[in-house]
Each structure stands twice: as C-alpha cells, then as structure tokens.
Design an enzyme around this catalytic site. Structure first.
Site, PDB file in Angstrom:
ATOM      1  N   GLU A 214     100.416   5.646 -60.641  1.00 32.25           N
ATOM      2  CA  GLU A 214     101.583   4.975 -60.051  1.00 32.25           C
ATOM      3  C   GLU A 214     102.722   5.974 -60.089  1.00 32.25           C
ATOM      4  OE1 GLU A 214     101.860   2.034 -58.633  1.00 32.25           O
ATOM      5  OE2 GLU A 214      99.874   1.262 -59.101  1.00 32.25           O
ATOM      6  N   CYS A 248     111.548   3.244 -59.250  1.00 29.37           N
ATOM      7  CA  CYS A 248     110.594   4.002 -58.423  1.00 29.37           C
ATOM      8  C   CYS A 248     110.644   3.517 -56.976  1.00 29.37           C
ATOM      9  CB  CYS A 248     109.191   3.865 -58.975  1.00 29.37           C
ATOM     10  SG  CYS A 248     108.661   2.152 -59.093  1.00 29.37           S
TER      11      CYS A 248
HETATM   12  P1  NAD Z   1     107.441  11.392 -66.504  1.00 26.01           P
HETATM   13  O1  NAD Z   1     106.334  11.800 -65.618  1.00 26.01           O
HETATM   14  O2  NAD Z   1     108.372  12.416 -66.997  1.00 26.01           O
HETATM   15  O3  NAD Z   1     106.862  10.658 -67.821  1.00 26.01           O
HETATM   16  C1  NAD Z   1     105.956   9.589 -67.752  1.00 26.01           C
HETATM   17  C2  NAD Z   1     105.106   9.575 -69.003  1.00 26.01           C
HETATM   18  O4  NAD Z   1     104.324  10.781 -69.049  1.00 26.01           O
HETATM   19  C3  NAD Z   1     105.900   9.507 -70.316  1.00 26.01           C
HETATM   20  O5  NAD Z   1     105.244   8.629 -71.188  1.00 26.01           O
HETATM   21  C4  NAD Z   1     105.859  10.945 -70.817  1.00 26.01           C
HETATM   22  O6  NAD Z   1     105.871  11.030 -72.229  1.00 26.01           O
HETATM   23  C5  NAD Z   1     104.529  11.448 -70.284  1.00 26.01           C
HETATM   24  N1  NAD Z   1     104.557  12.888 -70.023  1.00 26.01           N
HETATM   25  C6  NAD Z   1     105.629  13.620 -69.575  1.00 26.01           C
HETATM   26  N2  NAD Z   1     105.282  14.916 -69.419  1.00 26.01           N
HETATM   27  C7  NAD Z   1     103.969  15.002 -69.778  1.00 26.01           C
HETATM   28  C8  NAD Z   1     103.034  16.087 -69.840  1.00 26.01           C
HETATM   29  N3  NAD Z   1     103.391  17.320 -69.522  1.00 26.01           N
HETATM   30  N4  NAD Z   1     101.770  15.823 -70.248  1.00 26.01           N
HETATM   31  C9  NAD Z   1     101.399  14.573 -70.575  1.00 26.01           C
HETATM   32  N5  NAD Z   1     102.242  13.509 -70.552  1.00 26.01           N
HETATM   33  C10 NAD Z   1     103.512  13.714 -70.154  1.00 26.01           C
HETATM   34  O7  NAD Z   1     108.212  10.249 -65.708  1.00 26.01           O
HETATM   35  P2  NAD Z   1     109.542   9.491 -66.104  1.00 26.01           P
HETATM   36  O8  NAD Z   1     110.701  10.395 -65.929  1.00 26.01           O
HETATM   37  O9  NAD Z   1     109.371   8.769 -67.377  1.00 26.01           O
HETATM   38  O10 NAD Z   1     109.566   8.379 -64.946  1.00 26.01           O
HETATM   39  C11 NAD Z   1     110.139   8.590 -63.699  1.00 26.01           C
HETATM   40  C12 NAD Z   1     109.107   8.796 -62.622  1.00 26.01           C
HETATM   41  O11 NAD Z   1     108.164   7.749 -62.639  1.00 26.01           O
HETATM   42  C13 NAD Z   1     109.720   8.758 -61.235  1.00 26.01           C
HETATM   43  O12 NAD Z   1     109.102   9.732 -60.432  1.00 26.01           O
HETATM   44  C14 NAD Z   1     109.374   7.368 -60.732  1.00 26.01           C
HETATM   45  O13 NAD Z   1     109.346   7.242 -59.342  1.00 26.01           O
HETATM   46  C15 NAD Z   1     108.028   7.183 -61.339  1.00 26.01           C
HETATM   47  N6  NAD Z   1     107.748   5.753 -61.464  1.00 26.01           N
HETATM   48  C16 NAD Z   1     106.757   5.211 -60.714  1.00 26.01           C
HETATM   49  C17 NAD Z   1     106.519   3.854 -60.784  1.00 26.01           C
HETATM   50  C18 NAD Z   1     105.454   3.191 -59.959  1.00 26.01           C
HETATM   51  O14 NAD Z   1     105.177   2.034 -60.219  1.00 26.01           O
HETATM   52  N7  NAD Z   1     104.865   3.850 -59.006  1.00 26.01           N
HETATM   53  C19 NAD Z   1     107.264   3.053 -61.655  1.00 26.01           C
HETATM   54  C20 NAD Z   1     108.252   3.663 -62.405  1.00 26.01           C
HETATM   55  C21 NAD Z   1     108.480   5.008 -62.320  1.00 26.01           C
END
Ligand code: NAD
Length: 461
Positions: A214, A248
């Site tokens: 997602e 998102c």
């Molecule tokens: P992110 O990708 O930075 O982090 C998401 C999760 O991944 C966190 O739990 C984080 O600890 C983990 N993570 C981060 N870097 C990692 C790595 N290198 N290796 C493994 N795990 C890692 O995202 P965010 O800033 O928390 O959220 C924002 C993003 O999420 C935006 O792009 C938004 O559009 C998207 N989003 C999508 C939906 C959807 O339903 N499609 C919903 C909410 C947010």
C-alpha cells in the site's frame, strides 16, 4: 542490538509453534478476539486521542473519524460477515470433468507481517490486523517510530487483547523492520513509501513470500469547467487540510480548466478562511507536520514566486500554512515528489485530453479525483486513466467504505484491502475438485485414438 534481533526470531518462532496448534483457525476464536479488540479500543479511546494529539496535534474530530471510528466500523463489519465469507464456496464444474463437484476452500496464510507508516498510526495498523485475524492468521505488527506515542498505545491495546504468540508488536525503527524482514513470513502487508516498498518486496522475494504493498504517490484532482465549483473548493480544501495534508489519498495537485481557474482560486481561498479562520496557526483543528525533516522538505517545495495564498511556516511548532501555488508546471520541485503536506499546486489545462496527458506523464497514482457534471468526461477519465481508486465530485472518502476495494496500481502499490477484500487478502483460496469414486470415464486414458481426439476436440473449444 544482537540480543534484540534474536528476540525477534524467538517471538516469530513462538508464533509459528502456536499457529500449528490451529486455534487461530477456529471461527469462534477469531470472532471472540475481534470483539475483544473492539472493546479494548473503546476502553482506551481517550488515550488514543491524546497520543494522536501529542504526535502531530491531530484534532479530536479527525482522530475519531479517520482513526478510531473507521477501525470500529471495520471490526463490526468483519464480525457481522465472517461466518458467511469463510464458508467453502461451491462453484460449477466443467462438463468435461463430469462426474465431480468443485469448491473453493479458505485457509489462512499462517504468520503475517504488517508494517505500518506514521501518518494514520492507529488505523493503518488496526485495519490490516483486522483482516489478518479475521482470516485466521497470527500476526507480527511493526508500528512506525515517527508517531511514537500512538505506537505505544497501539502496543498496549494489542498486548491486552492478544497473546504475544498470536499477535506480537514491534515499535522500533528501520533496524527492527530490517530484522523482521529477515524472518520468513507467510504473507507481508506493507503500507508506506514507494522507495521502502521496493526494499520490502526484495526481502519478500528471497522467500517467495506473497505481499500487499500500500504505497503513495501524487494523486491528482481534476476540476473541469462543468463542475459545481463551490462544492469542489469546499471538498478539496477539506481533503488538503485533513491530517495536515499528510494522507496517502490527499489530493496532491489540482489540474484546473483555464476558463474557471480564477473563480476556483477565489473559492479555494474563501474555503481555507471558512474552515480554518484567519488565525490558522492557533487553530486547534489543524494538524502539524510530523517531524523536522518533513517540515524542512515541505518548505523547500514552496516556490515563493508562485504563492497566491499562504506561505507562512513556523519551524518550532512545525506549522505550515495551507499554501496555494499558481501556474505550476510538471517540472517544478513540488511536482517531483509526493507532497504530503498542506501545499496546493494549481496546473491549468485547456482540454480534458490535456489534463489526462499530464496525469499519464506521471506514475500511476493511488487516487484520482474528478470534479465534473459531464457524464462523458466522467466515463473518459475513469476508463482512460490508470489509478488505484478515487471519487467523482469528492475526495478521500472512498477510503472510508467497507464495500470498496482499496489499493494502488503500479508505483502506488499492489493488492487491495478494506471490508471483504481484507479477509480475502489474508486468505489462501484453495480450489478442490471432488471426483466420483464410482464412475470413471475412460476418455483421458491412453491408448489414445482418432475417436478420442475427435471427442476432445468437440468438448474443448
Ligand atoms: P516509510 O516508507 O518511511 O515507513 C513505513 C514503514 O517502513 C515504517 O514502519 C518504517 O519504520 C519502515 N521503514 C522505513 N524505512 C525502512 C527501510 N529502509 N527498511 C525497512 N523498513 C523501513 O513511510 P512513512 O513516511 O511512514 O509513510 C508515508 C508514506 O506512506 C507516503 O508515501 C504515503 O503515501 C504512504 N502511505 C500509503 C498508504 C496507503 O494506504 N496506500 C497509507 C498511508 C501512507
């Protein structure tokens, strides 16, 4: 550090042993836990609201509507429908396979990993978890380190509801996520950015683990000349200020038809003032940006020469005023990444084909919103553009329906959830054909001959 990671391994091993006992597959067991989850959430409602307030100043109404309420309604929907969904489904059997009956049986994947982002730190953990539990799995949940207080209350609720070998919670950052991704799961459900989605998919590929991604992206909002502009402006501003624009499915940029642009700008400004008043920085109904690095990133996306409203930023409180940018082009910095904040770029277009070309020139978005009263244009856009899902004459609210599939396509993700789709996502569907042990038609067995070939040609065409 090493000790912590071996603790991850141990917990997942415990879950694997527990899953094999089979209790999580029992329907009553699943429903009991869904009910328990619901009552624990209700018990901690005030703590959830406070945690969201402390993490990014989220107002109570938004916290209830977009976090707690949406989760409670999803749980109720699963409790109500689970018995019906989980029944083996009898399907037709092709004539050539006579005599036999066919059923699709449902089985849980096993141990699933759920990784959540920070922006809806409660519901983006709970909604996938509801699907995982409803389908009979054990789950390991990784909350986001950026919404620290919300993470802690999520942990408290899960630990009070489930045994750790049934559902375990991890609250750390990237190292914990990496340690979890090194384990072998039966399914991975990841919500977050597209870049990290690629890391997650690579980790999943090592064990051929199926997954849902997602992700995010730039969700366009097209305002066409036949639209009800007052209604459009009201809804767009709401969509852009909800969660401080950190959704998102927030309308990322506005494509507006040239002849109505000036009118729309006036209405957008009027709506910002109507919904947030003149003293926005002291308005309790407006979220702050989650952390300093996102604040700095957003301030860099504001081209001061293109501001026609707003532009004020306050570093200490991570406040960014809703800001409208005019005459934006796809080459501007604000169009090079998902905004995730209350910045509203306006790009004008002459014809709907031009607007569609702009959308096509970018990655396939998670959501698309079209404001129009022209049914032909509505059909042209729905059929002519690839995007995850969306609304006509509204924005964001498709996310809140248990009846609509929710998910992205291409760079905005793969797989879907919400309502029944969540149950299906976490379920392996096993097709079983039951043959007769009394009648066995000889056609398929050698020796083959011309007559058999003629019959098979008649039957299979
Ligand atoms: P992110 O990708 O930075 O982090 C998401 C999760 O991944 C966190 O739990 C984080 O600890 C983990 N993570 C981060 N870097 C990692 C790595 N290198 N290796 C493994 N795990 C890692 O995202 P965010 O800033 O928390 O959220 C924002 C993003 O999420 C935006 O792009 C938004 O559009 C998207 N989003 C999508 C939906 C959807 O339903 N499609 C919903 C909410 C947010």
């Amino acid at each position: 550090m090493k000790k912590k990671f071996s603790a991850v391994t141990k917990l997942i091993e415990n879950q694997k042993t527990y899953y094999k006992k089979g209790s999580t597959r029992d329907l009553d067991f699943r429903i009991t836990h869904l009910k328990k989850l619901k009552s624990t959430i209700i018990k901690y409602e005030n703590e959830i609201l406070q945690a969201l307030k402390n993490d990014f100043h989220k107002p109570e109404f938004e916290s209830y509507a977009s976090e707690i309420g949406i989760v409670l309604s999803e749980i109720s929907y699963h409790i109500k429908n689970l018995k019906k969904w989980s029944k083996p489904e009898r399907v037709k059997t092709p004539f050539i396979l006579f005599p036999a009956t066919s059923h699709n049986y449902h089985e849980p994947y096993g141990i699933v990993l759920i990784i959540a982002p920070w922006n809806y730190p409660f519901q983006l953990v709970m909604n996938p978890l509801i699907g995982a539990v409803s389908a009979g799995n054990c789950a390991a949940v990784k909350t986001s380190e950026l919404a620290h207080e919300s993470s802690l209350i999520v942990k408290k609720i899960i630990e009070e509801t489930f045994l750790p070998e049934y559902v375990s919670v991890f609250t750390g950052g990237i190292p914990v996520s990496t340690a979890l991704l090194n384990e072998r799961f039966d399914y991975i459900f990841y919500t977050g950015s597209t870049n990290v989605g690629k890391i997650v998919m690579e980790a999943a590929a090592k064990n051929l683990t199926p997954l849902t991604l997602e992700l995010g992206g730039k969700s366009p909002c097209i305002v066409e000349k036949s639209a009800n502009l007052e209604a459009a402006a009201k809804k767009i501003i709401w969509g852009k200020i909800l969660n401080g624009g950190q959704s998102c499915v927030s309308p990322d940029y506005i494509l507006v038809q040239k002849e109505i642009k000036e009118n729309l700008i006036e209405l957008l400004i009027e709506q910002i003032k109507k919904q947030l008043g003149d003293d926005i920085e002291n308005n309790e109904d407006f979220c702050r940006i989650i952390n300093d690095s996102h604040f700095t990133r957003l301030t860099r996306l504001i081209d001061r020469n293109k501001i026609i409203f707003g532009g004020k930023t306050i570093k200490n409180s991570r406040y960014i005023e809703p800001t409208i940018l005019n005459n934006v082009t796809v080459d501007d910095p604000v169009m090079k990444e998902e905004i995730f904040g209350p910045i509203i770029p306006l790009i004008d277009f002459n014809t709907i084909d031009d607007a569609m070309e702009t959308v096509k020139s970018l990655e396939k978005p998670l959501a698309l919103y079209l404001y129009t009263n022209n049914i032909q244009i509505e059909k042209q856009v729905i059929n002519g553009l690839a995007f995850g899902g969306g609304c006509i004459n509204d924005n964001i609210i498709h996310f809140a329906s248990n009846f609509l599939n929710f998910g992205g396509v291409g760079n905005s993700g793969m797989g879907k959830y919400h309502g029944k789709a969540s149950y299906v996502t976490f379920t392996h569907i096993k097709g079983i054909l039951k043959a007769s042990s009394l009648i066995d038609i000889n056609l398929r067995y050698p020796p083959y001959n011309r007559k058999k070939i003629d019959i098979i040609k008649k039957l299979l065409k």
